[in-house]
Scaffold this motif. Sequence first.
Motif, short mmCIF file in Angstrom:
data_model
loop_
_atom_site.label_atom_id
_atom_site.label_comp_id
_atom_site.label_asym_id
_atom_site.label_seq_id
_atom_site.Cartn_x
_atom_site.Cartn_y
_atom_site.Cartn_z
N SER A 71 0.84 -1.21 0.00
CA SER A 71 0.00 0.00 0.00
C SER A 71 0.87 1.26 0.00
O SER A 71 0.58 2.24 -0.68
CB SER A 71 -0.93 0.02 1.21
N ARG A 99 3.59 1.77 -5.27
CA ARG A 99 3.44 3.02 -6.00
C ARG A 99 4.79 3.57 -6.45
O ARG A 99 5.78 3.50 -5.73
CB ARG A 99 2.75 4.04 -5.11
N GLU A 136 -1.82 5.30 -9.37
CA GLU A 136 -3.23 5.20 -9.01
C GLU A 136 -4.06 5.07 -10.29
O GLU A 136 -3.75 5.67 -11.31
CB GLU A 136 -3.71 6.39 -8.17
N CYS A 149 -6.31 -0.24 -8.70
CA CYS A 149 -5.71 0.61 -7.66
C CYS A 149 -6.42 1.97 -7.58
O CYS A 149 -6.88 2.49 -8.59
CB CYS A 149 -4.25 0.92 -7.98
N ALA A 150 -6.43 2.54 -6.39
CA ALA A 150 -6.92 3.92 -6.21
C ALA A 150 -6.04 4.63 -5.19
O ALA A 150 -5.39 3.98 -4.36
CB ALA A 150 -8.37 3.91 -5.74
N ARG A 151 -6.03 5.93 -5.26
CA ARG A 151 -5.20 6.71 -4.34
C ARG A 151 -5.90 6.95 -3.00
O ARG A 151 -7.11 7.14 -2.95
CB ARG A 151 -4.88 8.08 -4.98
N ILE A 159 -1.81 3.50 -1.51
CA ILE A 159 -2.63 2.96 -2.60
C ILE A 159 -3.60 1.91 -2.03
O ILE A 159 -3.19 1.07 -1.21
CB ILE A 159 -1.72 2.29 -3.67
N TYR A 161 -6.10 -1.32 -2.97
CA TYR A 161 -6.15 -2.35 -4.01
C TYR A 161 -7.49 -3.07 -3.97
O TYR A 161 -8.01 -3.36 -2.89
CB TYR A 161 -5.04 -3.39 -3.79
N CYS A 173 -8.05 -1.13 1.93
CA CYS A 173 -8.03 0.33 1.94
C CYS A 173 -7.34 0.81 3.21
O CYS A 173 -7.98 1.11 4.21
CB CYS A 173 -9.48 0.77 1.93
N MET A 208 -10.86 11.95 -4.93
CA MET A 208 -10.18 10.81 -4.31
C MET A 208 -11.20 9.90 -3.63
O MET A 208 -11.17 8.69 -3.76
CB MET A 208 -9.18 11.34 -3.28
#
Length: 305
Positions: A71, A99, A136, A149-151, A159, A161, A173, A208
């Motif tokens: 992460s 990242r 991201e 993936c997201a920021r 990050i 997943y 998260c 975000m």
Amino acid sequence: MKVRFWGVRGSIPVPGRATNRYGGNTSCVEVRPRGAAPIIIDAGTGIRRLGKSLMEEAFRDGKGTASILISHTHWDHVQGLPFFSPLYRAGNQVHIFARQRDMHLEAVFSQQHDAAYFPVPLSAMHADMQFHEVVEGARFDIGTAKVTCARLNHPWVAIAYRIDVDGASVVYCSDTAPFTDLLLGKDFIERPSFGTLPPPVRDELATMRAGVVALAKGADLLIYDTQFTPDEYTSRPHWGHSRPDDAIEIAREAKVKQLCLFHHAPLRSDDDNDAILARYREVTSGDKFSLVSAYEGLEIPLGDQ
Ligand SMILES: [Zn+2]
Ligand SMILES: [Zn+2]
């Protein structure tokens, strides 16, 4: 797939009598798709015991493959990696995803093997290690598993997943602050203040947050950083962690099926964690998702087994 928790703690390991039931190791979650190689999320101290258990499989003979999704590279998410036994056996393949940073990922991981901190340099670990830098929004496959993936809102960025495999989905998260009060990422904020956010910052946080809700959409299991109580958050909003209330809001919007409280504060005793779970089970009694609190050894089967 099966999801198994090997480390559930944030910040620093806290072994001892008061943490025996939930466990004192830092973040490490194993996702095991049916009949496939393990996908490990984070390499806190919990990964040491996972490594020992993997050495009873193909990894013992140097024929194992594992992927590790990181992460972010704060200690509680990488400190167990030098103690991950499969890395010491030639022939094993270990793919590390994290990242993209200013420095190449391999250099970042090499640093914790610097002679001042650890006697064995990264280059002396015999497994075949491959480093994969992600950004991201990235999507990639690990075998039959699809990873997205997201920021997150965390000092120097983390990050989240999502893994879709075997007809089910799990979302990890951690670590993240809520998306309402401060934008974290480019700097360490020494003296945070609550106030009106300038519109560009408010918009960036809203984007975000929307990314996190989209990532978690319909997930069978959402594992979420709930390190803080509401009081603790008020005094430390810049540390980059959430309250159960924040996780519950995201779980409701994303319509997940199960929410798991995770990244427990080091000062939290087993009894404290029990009380938090009981309180928030009341809060969510009318919700469609079930609420659990992560402990070492917890195993959650999802989709096809
Ligand atoms: Zn952490
Ligand atoms: Zn962190």
